[in-house]
Enzyme design. Structure first.
Site, PDB file in Angstrom:
ATOM      1  N   GLY A 122      29.635  37.855  27.225  1.00 20.09           N
ATOM      2  CA  GLY A 122      29.048  39.050  26.638  1.00 20.09           C
ATOM      3  C   GLY A 122      28.311  38.713  25.365  1.00 20.09           C
ATOM      4  O   GLY A 122      28.428  37.605  24.854  1.00 20.09           O
ATOM      5  N   PRO A 123      27.562  39.687  24.868  1.00 20.35           N
ATOM      6  CA  PRO A 123      26.784  39.443  23.642  1.00 20.35           C
ATOM      7  C   PRO A 123      27.702  39.157  22.455  1.00 20.35           C
ATOM      8  O   PRO A 123      28.899  39.460  22.516  1.00 20.35           O
ATOM      9  CB  PRO A 123      26.039  40.767  23.432  1.00 20.35           C
ATOM     10  CG  PRO A 123      26.268  41.592  24.629  1.00 20.35           C
ATOM     11  CD  PRO A 123      27.443  41.051  25.359  1.00 20.35           C
TER      12      PRO A 123
ATOM     13  N   THR B 224      31.165  41.369  20.461  1.00 17.39           N
ATOM     14  CA  THR B 224      31.714  42.430  21.300  1.00 17.39           C
ATOM     15  C   THR B 224      33.230  42.360  21.422  1.00 17.39           C
ATOM     16  O   THR B 224      33.823  43.164  22.116  1.00 17.39           O
ATOM     17  CB  THR B 224      31.100  42.386  22.708  1.00 17.39           C
ATOM     18  OG1 THR B 224      31.106  41.035  23.155  1.00 17.39           O
ATOM     19  CG2 THR B 224      29.683  42.910  22.695  1.00 17.39           C
TER      20      THR B 224
ATOM     21  N   HIS C  67       2.926  56.732   9.352  1.00 18.27           N
ATOM     22  CA  HIS C  67       3.371  55.793  10.386  1.00 18.27           C
ATOM     23  C   HIS C  67       4.718  56.249  10.974  1.00 18.27           C
ATOM     24  O   HIS C  67       4.848  56.427  12.180  1.00 18.27           O
ATOM     25  CB  HIS C  67       3.494  54.384   9.770  1.00 18.27           C
ATOM     26  CG  HIS C  67       3.990  53.334  10.702  1.00 18.27           C
ATOM     27  ND1 HIS C  67       3.198  52.314  11.157  1.00 18.27           N
ATOM     28  CD2 HIS C  67       5.205  53.133  11.278  1.00 18.27           C
ATOM     29  CE1 HIS C  67       3.895  51.536  11.963  1.00 18.27           C
ATOM     30  NE2 HIS C  67       5.128  52.009  12.056  1.00 18.27           N
ATOM     31  N   GLU C  68       5.683  56.496  10.112  1.00 16.38           N
ATOM     32  CA  GLU C  68       7.011  56.881  10.602  1.00 16.38           C
ATOM     33  C   GLU C  68       6.971  58.245  11.276  1.00 16.38           C
ATOM     34  O   GLU C  68       7.605  58.445  12.310  1.00 16.38           O
ATOM     35  CB  GLU C  68       8.030  56.875   9.455  1.00 16.38           C
ATOM     36  CG  GLU C  68       8.288  55.495   8.838  1.00 16.38           C
ATOM     37  CD  GLU C  68       8.704  54.435   9.852  1.00 16.38           C
ATOM     38  OE1 GLU C  68       9.265  54.795  10.911  1.00 16.38           O
ATOM     39  OE2 GLU C  68       8.437  53.242   9.606  1.00 16.38           O
TER      40      GLU C  68
HETATM   41  P1  ADP Z   1      32.852  37.814  19.731  1.00 17.54           P
HETATM   42  O1  ADP Z   1      33.901  36.776  19.845  1.00 17.54           O
HETATM   43  O2  ADP Z   1      32.610  38.573  21.002  1.00 17.54           O
HETATM   44  O3  ADP Z   1      31.579  37.352  19.130  1.00 17.54           O
HETATM   45  P2  ADP Z   1      34.719  38.889  17.882  1.00 17.54           P
HETATM   46  O4  ADP Z   1      35.896  39.042  18.751  1.00 17.54           O
HETATM   47  O5  ADP Z   1      34.693  37.708  17.000  1.00 17.54           O
HETATM   48  O6  ADP Z   1      33.386  38.932  18.730  1.00 17.54           O
HETATM   49  O7  ADP Z   1      34.549  40.225  17.036  1.00 17.54           O
HETATM   50  C1  ADP Z   1      34.267  40.222  15.670  1.00 17.54           C
HETATM   51  C2  ADP Z   1      34.913  41.388  14.994  1.00 17.54           C
HETATM   52  O8  ADP Z   1      34.322  42.604  15.407  1.00 17.54           O
HETATM   53  C3  ADP Z   1      36.366  41.534  15.337  1.00 17.54           C
HETATM   54  O9  ADP Z   1      37.161  40.775  14.479  1.00 17.54           O
HETATM   55  C4  ADP Z   1      36.608  43.011  15.165  1.00 17.54           C
HETATM   56  O10 ADP Z   1      36.848  43.329  13.814  1.00 17.54           O
HETATM   57  C5  ADP Z   1      35.293  43.625  15.558  1.00 17.54           C
HETATM   58  N1  ADP Z   1      35.297  44.057  16.949  1.00 17.54           N
HETATM   59  C6  ADP Z   1      34.479  43.603  17.915  1.00 17.54           C
HETATM   60  N2  ADP Z   1      34.722  44.238  19.079  1.00 17.54           N
HETATM   61  C7  ADP Z   1      35.731  45.096  18.845  1.00 17.54           C
HETATM   62  C8  ADP Z   1      36.447  46.043  19.666  1.00 17.54           C
HETATM   63  N3  ADP Z   1      36.152  46.210  20.953  1.00 17.54           N
HETATM   64  N4  ADP Z   1      37.417  46.746  19.090  1.00 17.54           N
HETATM   65  C9  ADP Z   1      37.715  46.586  17.779  1.00 17.54           C
HETATM   66  N5  ADP Z   1      37.094  45.729  16.971  1.00 17.54           N
HETATM   67  C10 ADP Z   1      36.099  44.994  17.477  1.00 17.54           C
HETATM   68 ZN    ZN Z   2       6.748  51.321  13.160  1.00 16.15          ZN
END
Ligand code: ADP
Ligand code: ZN
Ligand code: MG
Length: 629
Positions: A219-220, A223, A440-441
């Site tokens: 995933g991105p 997430t 513009h906006e």
């Molecule tokens: P990834 O590993 O997918 O890049 P992380 O797990 O490191 O993302 O997420 C970074 C932070 O973002 C987490 O520590 C948390 O604080 C927050 N976060 C991301 N997704 C969630 C979620 N689904 N629920 C709660 N917190 C989230």
């Molecule tokens: Zn613009």
């Protein structure tokens, strides 16, 4: 972080140079020519005649050496020789074979002072590693031990050569459970089975059920992939070993593989447990067929593959890995028995965003009732990490303002900060520039509002941001959209063209302010043509392969050059169509455009409500608004 990495590398190089120099000096001082003491040098022709006469026992052929080492006699009679520079002799191997000379073997080192030889030759290494270890320790102290992952890779013997540096946190200590992950219900469901397995591996073994060795979280960024992996360990109450793929990449040849081996050894001792490999794409990239291979990465990958095949799953080791570039992974990693389970961790939808905001808001003191759903609606496309960041920014803002609680305004303000950057006070626009930005906006906003199916505007501002934006129009999605129609894409392009169209219409000039709009509009049009089958010219023909879907990458074209030109023409036509739509919409509504733009210029920030009130005020100029709103 960057800086420290850099410094560390620099210091290491210095250590290496000092170490090697010291070693060489010591060696020459203590025992000049220790190795060559018993070696006699003969001419190449002498060597050949010795070969022919059957005297030569062993020959050491080292590619790239201009001299050949060889021995005569056996046992205690062994004598070591070296030839002078030798010509490029293609008949040599044949000659050696004919005379039954062993030329693959090593020359026995007859030196009685082997230990000294070894010590002196190893000196640079010892100094190098010793120094590296000291340096390592110092750095760790500086950084605080929590961050040991970046340095735990260690360079020193003392740090444990071959220790994986995977930090082990007792499962209970990850302190993370599924309750800490909001949204992502499907991912949690898939992982629940793994939790069950880790809690009670025997039950699965009894029945004969095999659980996947590994699961891949894709995933991105931001997430919650890392968070989910920790939650699995926390839920199951097992130890959590984690390591990041990018750490392997910087290592010496062979260290990565040793690290993997050690990681699995530790895991084997502590099973049941979770082994988590973050950013696995760094090691698991497709091995290329070409000559330019990265040996270190490949060795590491191969070791990982063989460990995954090798471990005994009855004990309950589950390997989780995370990546945001699944398409770049080596096919071998995805084979059955390895990471055969793929768990998508997508950007949160409307409900997910609201849940994440609420979850993180629990950690801060809030003032009164906050409408999280409104904030969620303003943040389509935000990741969990973005949302967590918004809440934190809001808390920081409250502190800056000298308040003890966070308000809805703080959060709304921080949404802007996360999306567009901090307000930039140093950028002072002239009145004329302000006017241009206002038009513009407003142009974007009117095109968005007047078109069918477009989300209404929630906010328009002309306050410059640190991101470089001189203003922005924030759109709110009234509901989550999972499918986007061709019409909707076209409208999106028109909205993006609205800014430039307003400038053209009112000032008869173009400014640099539309650069980002143009880029985004073109990207949408290109995707419509090459990936979404939405052009009349090509229909449902795939013209490219999606690249890095999770990193917002477009498509790499997979068509002929001629077609590529036609694609460009199609893309241009689509953008131009949007441009014309925007021009027409604004021309039709130019009185409202003037009114709103001037109001915005005066107020600098206006809400979606203010905007809609002016736009729909029945003064004979109100546009025919679509019912769908
Ligand atoms: P990834 O590993 O997918 O890049 P992380 O797990 O490191 O993302 O997420 C970074 C932070 O973002 C987490 O520590 C948390 O604080 C927050 N976060 C991301 N997704 C969630 C979620 N689904 N629920 C709660 N917190 C989230
Ligand atoms: Zn613009
Ligand atoms: Mg992560």
């Amino acid at each position: 972080m960057e800086m420290n990495e850099h410094k560390r590398r620099q210091s290491l190089i210095v250590y290496a140079i000092i170490g090697i120099a010291l070693g060489i000096t010591l060696r020459t001082l203590l025992y000049p020519n220790i190795v060559n003491a018993q070696v006699e040098t003969v001419s190449y022709s002498k060597f050949l005649s010795m070969v022919d006469s059957g005297e030569v026992e062993q020959v050491e052929l080292t590619t790239g050496e201009s001299q050949i080492k060889f021995t005569t006699g056996e046992g205690s009679d062994t004598k070591v020789y070296k030839t002078t520079q030798f010509p490029n002799d293609v008949t040599l191997v044949e000659r050696l074979e004919k005379n039954d000379v062993d030329f693959s073997a090593k020359i026995p080192d007859s030196s009685g002072e082997l230990w000294l030889y070894l010590l002196i030759n190893l000196m640079p290494l010892i100094i190098f590693f010793g120094g590296g270890w000291l340096l390592n320790r110092k750095l760790r102290k500086q950084m605080g031990d929590d961050n040991n992952m970046s340095f735990g890779g260690g360079f020193g013997l003392g740090g444990g050569l071959g220790r994986s540096g995977a930090k082990e946190v007792k499962g209970e200590e990850t302190g993370v459970t599924f309750r800490d992950v909001a949204g992502q219900d499907e991912a949690k469901e898939s992982l629940a089975e793994i939790v069950g397995f880790l809690k009670n591996p025997d039950r699965y073994a009894d029945i004969g059920a095999k659980l996947p060795h590994g699961a891949l979280l894709v995933g991105p960024p931001g997430t919650g992939k890392t968070l989910l992996a920790k939650a699995v360990a926390g839920e199951a109450g097992v130890p959590f070993f984690s390591i990041s793929g990018s750490e392997f990449v910087e290592m010496f040849v062979g260290r990565g593989a040793a690290k993997v081996r050690d990681l699995f050894k530790q895991a084997n001792e502590k099973a049941p447990c979770i082994v988590f490999i973050d950013e696995i794409d760094a090691v698991g990239k497709k091995r290329d067929a070409g000559l330019s291979t990265n040996d270190e990465r490949e060795q590491t990958l191969n070791q990982l593959l063989s460990e995954m095949d090798g471990f005994d799953n009855h004990k309950g080791i589950v390997v989780l890995a995370a990546t945001n570039r699944p398409d770049s992974l080596d096919q071998a990693l995805l084979r059955p028995g390895r990471f055969d389970r793929r768990i998508p961790v997508e950007l949160p939808d409307l409900a997910g965003r609201e849940a994440i905001l609420k979850l993180h808001a629990n950690d801060v003191k809030m003032e009164g009732a906050v409408d999280f759903s409104a904030i969620a609606r303003q943040t389509p496309g935000a990741s969990g990490a973005d949302l967590a960041n918004m809440i934190n920014e809001a808390a920081l803002r409250a502190v800056r303002m000298g308040r003890r609680r966070v308000t809805q305004t703080d959060i709304l303000e921080s949404v802007d900060v996360v999306i567009a950057g901090e307000k930039k006070k140093s950028t002072v626009l002239s009145e004329h520039e302000k006017e241009v930005v206002s038009y513009h906006e407003t142009g974007h906003a009117i095109v968005a509002a007047v078109q069918d199916g477009k989300s209404p505007v929630s906010k328009i501002t002309i306050v410059p941001r640190t991101s470089g934006a001189l203003g922005f129009t924030m759109q709110t999605e009234s509901e989550e959209r999972y499918l986007t129609t061709r019409e909707e894409y076209k409208q999106e392009i028109a909205v993006l063209c609205g800014g430039r169209a307003a400038e053209e219409l009112i000032f008869g000039q173009m400014t640099s302010g539309a650069a980002n709009d143009i880029e985004r509009a073109t990207k949408i049009a290109r995707a419509m043509v090459t990936q979404l089958g939405m052009s009349d010219r090509f229909g449902m023909m795939a013209l490219g392969e999606t690249q890095n879907r999770y990193l917002g990458g477009g498509a790499a074209l997979t068509c002929s050059e001629g077609t590529a030109q036609q694609i460009d023409a199609e893309v241009q036509a689509l953008v131009e169509e949007g441009h014309q739509t925007a021009l027409k919409t604004l021309r039709d509504n130019r009185f409202k455009l003037h009114e709103i733009a001037h109001y915005l210029q005066k107020k600098e920030t206006i809400t979606g409500e203010e905007f809609m009130n002016i736009l729909t005020r029945d003064d004979g100029f109100a546009p025919q608004m679509p019912k769908a709103q």
